[in-house]
Design a protein around this motif. Structure first.
Motif, PDB file in Angstrom:
ATOM      1  N   ALA A 149       9.251  -0.840   3.885  1.00 56.89           N
ATOM      2  CA  ALA A 149       7.916  -1.351   4.248  1.00 56.89           C
ATOM      3  C   ALA A 149       6.945  -1.266   3.070  1.00 56.89           C
ATOM      4  CB  ALA A 149       7.364  -0.572   5.441  1.00 56.89           C
ATOM      5  N   LYS A 150       7.253  -0.393   2.085  1.00 54.85           N
ATOM      6  CA  LYS A 150       6.354  -0.230   0.936  1.00 54.85           C
ATOM      7  C   LYS A 150       6.298  -1.476   0.052  1.00 54.85           C
ATOM      8  CE  LYS A 150       7.035   4.793   0.718  1.00 54.85           C
ATOM      9  NZ  LYS A 150       7.664   5.905  -0.031  1.00 54.85           N
TER      10      LYS A 150
ATOM     11  N   LYS B 204       5.311  -4.214   0.826  1.00 53.36           N
ATOM     12  CA  LYS B 204       4.117  -4.998   1.170  1.00 53.36           C
ATOM     13  C   LYS B 204       2.998  -4.778   0.149  1.00 53.36           C
ATOM     14  CE  LYS B 204       1.686  -1.843   4.396  1.00 53.36           C
ATOM     15  NZ  LYS B 204       2.026  -0.658   3.656  1.00 53.36           N
ATOM     16  N   ASP B 205       3.067  -3.657  -0.607  1.00 53.93           N
ATOM     17  CA  ASP B 205       1.991  -3.313  -1.541  1.00 53.93           C
ATOM     18  C   ASP B 205       2.276  -3.718  -2.987  1.00 53.93           C
ATOM     19  OD1 ASP B 205       0.563  -2.031   0.532  1.00 53.93           O
ATOM     20  OD2 ASP B 205       1.814  -0.234   0.278  1.00 53.93           O
TER      21      ASP B 205
ATOM     22  N   LYS C 180      15.758  -9.003   5.184  1.00 52.17           N
ATOM     23  CA  LYS C 180      15.040  -7.741   5.444  1.00 52.17           C
ATOM     24  C   LYS C 180      13.706  -7.710   4.697  1.00 52.17           C
ATOM     25  CE  LYS C 180      18.837  -4.470   6.296  1.00 52.17           C
ATOM     26  NZ  LYS C 180      19.553  -3.302   5.743  1.00 52.17           N
TER      27      LYS C 180
ATOM     28  N   LYS D  70      10.540  -9.592   6.051  1.00 53.21           N
ATOM     29  CA  LYS D  70       9.789  -9.000   7.179  1.00 53.21           C
ATOM     30  C   LYS D  70       8.583  -8.201   6.677  1.00 53.21           C
ATOM     31  CE  LYS D  70      13.926  -8.514  10.064  1.00 53.21           C
ATOM     32  NZ  LYS D  70      14.956  -7.557  10.509  1.00 53.21           N
ATOM     33  N   TYR D  71       8.668  -7.674   5.466  1.00 50.77           N
ATOM     34  CA  TYR D  71       7.620  -6.777   4.961  1.00 50.77           C
ATOM     35  C   TYR D  71       6.855  -7.365   3.765  1.00 50.77           C
ATOM     36  CZ  TYR D  71      10.267  -3.515   7.820  1.00 50.77           C
ATOM     37  OH  TYR D  71      10.907  -2.911   8.875  1.00 50.77           O
ATOM     38  N   ARG D  72       7.390  -8.400   3.170  1.00 53.75           N
ATOM     39  CA  ARG D  72       6.749  -8.995   1.984  1.00 53.75           C
ATOM     40  C   ARG D  72       5.400  -9.610   2.351  1.00 53.75           C
ATOM     41  NH1 ARG D  72       6.776 -14.331   0.887  1.00 53.75           N
ATOM     42  NH2 ARG D  72       6.083 -14.927  -1.210  1.00 53.75           N
ATOM     43  N   THR D  73       4.401  -9.339   1.522  1.00 62.64           N
ATOM     44  CA  THR D  73       3.081  -9.958   1.690  1.00 62.64           C
ATOM     45  C   THR D  73       3.138 -11.387   1.159  1.00 62.64           C
ATOM     46  OG1 THR D  73       2.025  -7.808   1.399  1.00 62.64           O
ATOM     47  CG2 THR D  73       0.636  -9.752   1.060  1.00 62.64           C
TER      48      THR D  73
END
Length: 797
Positions: free
Chosen positions: A97-98, A100-101, A122, A125-128
């Motif tokens: 999830a990190k 995303k930053d 995978k 799902k979390y990429r900005t």
């Protein structure tokens, strides 16, 4: 202008490539998140500690072990061990999830499309949205990887192919997918060059892209030619190494280092995916390669490949019997003819005219290469210079195939091809018919290439940030002797470029440096000392020192050393700013010169140090004096001054060489707040010029000669002598090392003064020169110099 900034990157996959890429981003100051999979079982050490699969230590074991192994490897992937703190590790379950930053996600997992697609699913799902996402694949088609992903993902997705090791090899291939936004490609192209220090090449999405397509063709050609021409492994390596501007590891040693399995994987990929390639059958593996693969003779990783170490002996594989035998010395009459030709580019005409097996080899080899590269346009690239850039940056070639063809002559190259039953692509003849007689030309200091659709010479883009000395040398020459060329860089700045062998510093180079300072003071505003050879300078001309010492011409030797010292001081105390631009090896005198400039603009890959102990002397061109002066400048109130001085003494005494410019700050060779580091060597001369210009414009004042160097006298000398006695008694150093160390101690202590005293630089230079000369009267010093001249390696006698 692209406003994108890269402050943090996530690297997915921590194998050799992943960890290497993570380290290189840390090198340039980027915050790195390095992720890998979670282990599925405990190892013995974890069981013994009573850990469980849920323990964070266990869950991050793979990534932590991979990074630790990478940081221990040699050559090091990182400029300075402290930079590793910029890398945070984690795993793909707890920490995904990190992503995303971060500003850029780079996938570096195993080369399997199915696994890569799972990873991308995978990550999405979390990429900005808007975050760059790239793959470091070496050959999987980019369009397959982005299938089924969102519009935003595909727009920001492409291939970014680093070559291993990521720190050292300059090629950075950027491969667009079908929907990659043009601004993404433009950003990565600039970022690769400006920040990562790479040669960025935008390639087409074709099998193996540019570098590996051409490089593997060249290696496969040799695999097939070796038996056909009756040549051995070591003969091919002799013919395809430094003599033609290729790495020392040449062909077969390079394959051993990279791993035969890696090469076979790429070759098989080209064979399967390029059925229409005119050299298709050449990518089929010869029988001896298949046997080596079956036997797991893959090179260094399995302990044997084309070469095998048995005890101290290196044995070589006989490709006829597939048995290892003693290595044989190789020599060719054609290669002997090139020994007096210093510039590699000038050797090719001689090599293809050879009357022996070597001449046959080069004619056949270049004919095949010229046909192949001409036919790859426009398949792998529309522009011929990109092929040359890829081969130079990815495979360490000094010259690309089209540059070699130009050196031989385009028409002569076509004759070679026809004699071997080969044909160039139609566009080559069209080029000749259009009036262009070469692939490249130089105009007004800029490089041009033949643009095939336009049928004219066009300027190679992206060179405005560079100064290419080869292009300006003739038109901007102000002075020349056998040691240097002085060029006008424009804007009131001169450059003094060494032209001696290995850029050694002898009488002509020193005369050239003095002339450069004189000219700059009279008619210019500043001076850069820089060149674009393989190395900045390997130091003083020790051959000249050996001759004078052997003939006992001590007065002449004293004058020569004083001339070197005086030249360094002339640079330091001139009325114009002087900027040194070291890169590659900057040893001995090359290091001393850098330390006497007003500013150093060092390439990140600078291996710099005072190595004179290796040839039985102390630094005699101002280096010993300078280390004493820098120690004095470092003394602070309540310091234990002896400890500070000892650090500087050990830098010389242990002949420490920094493995990067950043490490040189630790040794006191580069100075924080004064000297700077550039990652891309191509920008170095232009950057050095900019600093010289800035210093001049800010109002440069000629420095006042120093008379305030604090030396510690007997107090320091006593400590040093006790230390060197103990080291000899413990067999850490030889008797002669002991003698050299004591001479250095006398200089850096300022002699046997009864108390700490302020002295002048000239006082220390006189002590330094006296010590240097006395060591030149020693038989063991002459043995060391002679051994270095003969073997290129230091002797510890």
């Amino acid at each position: 202008m692209n406003k994108r900034r890269i402050k943090k990157i996530a690297v997915i996959g921590s194998g050799i490539m992943g960890s290497g890429i993570a380290c290189h981003f840390a090198n340039i100051g980027v915050d790195v998140l390095l992720l890998d999979i979670v282990p599925r079982e405990l190892n013995d050490a974890e069981k013994a500690k009573g850990l469980t699969l849920e323990s964070k230590l266990v869950r991050n074991r793979l990534v932590n072990d991979s990074l630790a192994n990478s940081l221990k490897s040699k050559p090091s992937p990182i400029y300075h061990q402290s930079f590793a703190s910029r890398i945070t590790t984690g795993n793909l379950e707890d920490d995904i999830a990190k992503v995303k930053d971060v500003d850029w996600i780079m996938e570096v997992v195993v080369e399997r499309l199915d696994i890569k697609k799972i990873v991308f699913e995978k990550l999405e799902k979390y990429r900005t949205p808007g975050t760059l996402i790239t793959s470091n694949t070496s050959g999987i088609p980019i369009h397959f990887m982005s299938e089924g992903r969102s519009e935003d993902f595909q727009k920001h997705f492409c291939g970014t192919h680093f070559f291993n090791p990521a720190r050292y090899l300059k090629l950075f291939e950027i491969i667009p997918g079908p929907k990659t936004d043009a601004s993404v490609l433009e950003f990565l192209n600039v970022y690769g060059e400006q920040f990562l220090g790479k040669t960025s090449v935008i390639a087409k999405d074709t099998p193996a892209f540019i570098g590996n397509r051409i490089g593997i063709f060249g290696i496969q050609s040799l695999f097939h030619q070796v038996k056909e021409l009756g040549l051995s492994v070591e003969e091919i390596d002799k013919l395809t190494g430094p003599v033609i501007g290729r790495p020392k590891s040449a062909t077969f040693r390079t394959v051993d280092v990279v791993g035969l399995d890696t090469l076979v994987h790429v070759a098989n990929g080209i064979y399967e995916n390029c059925p229409d390639d005119e050299a298709h059958e050449l990518f089929k593996l010869p029988d001896f390669i298949n046997t080596m693969m079956e036997n797991k003779w893959l090179g260094s990783k399995t302990g044997q490949g084309f070469y095998k170490k048995e005890g101290k002996e290196i044995k070589v594989l006989d490709l006829n019997t597939l048995e290892y035998r003693a290595s044989k010395k190789t020599s060719f009459a054609t290669l002997e003819l090139t020994k007096t030709i210093d510039k590699v580019i000038d050797r090719f005409k001689v090599l293809v005219s050879g009357k022996d097996k070597a001449g046959d080899f080069y004619r056949k080899n270049f004919a095949g290469m010229f046909e192949y590269v001409s036919n790859r346009i426009p398949e792998v690239s529309n522009e011929l210079y990109k092929i040359d850039d890829a081969m130079k940056a990815g495979f360490g070639w000094e010259h690309g195939p089209f540059q070699i063809w130009d050196a031989i002559g385009v028409e002569k190259g076509i004759q070679l091809m026809k004699a071997e039953g080969k044909q160039p692509a139609v566009w080559v003849q069209d080029m000749l018919n259009s009036g262009s007689k070469s692939f490249y030309s130089v105009k007004d200091g800029a490089s041009f290439y033949y643009d095939i659709p336009k049928k004219s010479q066009e300027k190679i883009p992206g060179q405005d940030a560079f100064i290419i000395l080869d292009n300006i040398r003739k038109s901007k020459e102000v002075f020349k002797n056998s040691g240097v060329v002085i060029e006008d860089l424009g804007d009131g700045i001169l450059n003094c470029e060494f032209q001696s062998k290995m850029n050694t510093i002898g009488g002509d180079v020193l005369a050239g440096l003095n002339k450069a300072v004189d000219l700059a003071e009279k008619n210019f505003q500043g001076l850069v000392i820089g060149n674009q050879g393989a190395n900045f300078s390997v130091g003083a001309n020790i051959g000249m020192i050996f001759m004078m010492a052997a003939e006992q011409e001590y007065d002449e030797l004293n004058m020569a050393i004083k001339y070197f010292q005086d030249t360094m001081m002339r640079m330091r105390y001139s009325s114009i700013p002087t900027v040194a631009a070291p890169h590659g090896m900057a040893l001995g005198g090359g290091c001393e010169l850098s330390m006497h400039a007003d500013k150093v603009v060092a390439a990140a890959e600078t291996y710099i140090g005072l190595v004179e102990f290796g040839v039985g002397v102390i630094p005699g061109g101002g280096g010993s004096k300078e280390m004493a002066l820098r120690a004095s400048d470092t003394f602070r109130k309540n310091d234990v001054e002896l400890n500070v001085l000892q650090e500087y003494f050990l830098t010389i005494g242990m002949a420490k060489v920094a493995t990067s410019a950043y490490e040189a700050f630790d040794f006191g060779i580069l100075q924080k707040g004064k000297d700077v580091v550039v990652v891309n060597r191509d920008r170095q001369i232009a950057t050095a010029k900019a600093y010289a210009k800035l210093m001049a414009e800010q109002g440069y004042t000629q420095p006042v000669k120093r008379t305030d160097v604090k030396v510690l006298g007997k107090q320091a000398l006593g400590m040093f002598l006790v230390g060197t006695d103990a080291m000899e008694a413990s067999k850490y150093i030889s008797e002669h090392d002991h003698k050299i160390a004591n001479k250095l101690a006398y200089v850096m202590a300022g002699g046997d003064l009864s108390e700490p005293t302020l002295v002048s630089e000239q006082y220390l230079l006189d002590l330094e020169r006296e010590a240097f000369l006395s060591l030149c009267t020693e038989r063991k010093t002459l043995e060391r110099i002679q051994h270095m001249l003969k073997t290129g390696k230091p002797l510890r006698n």
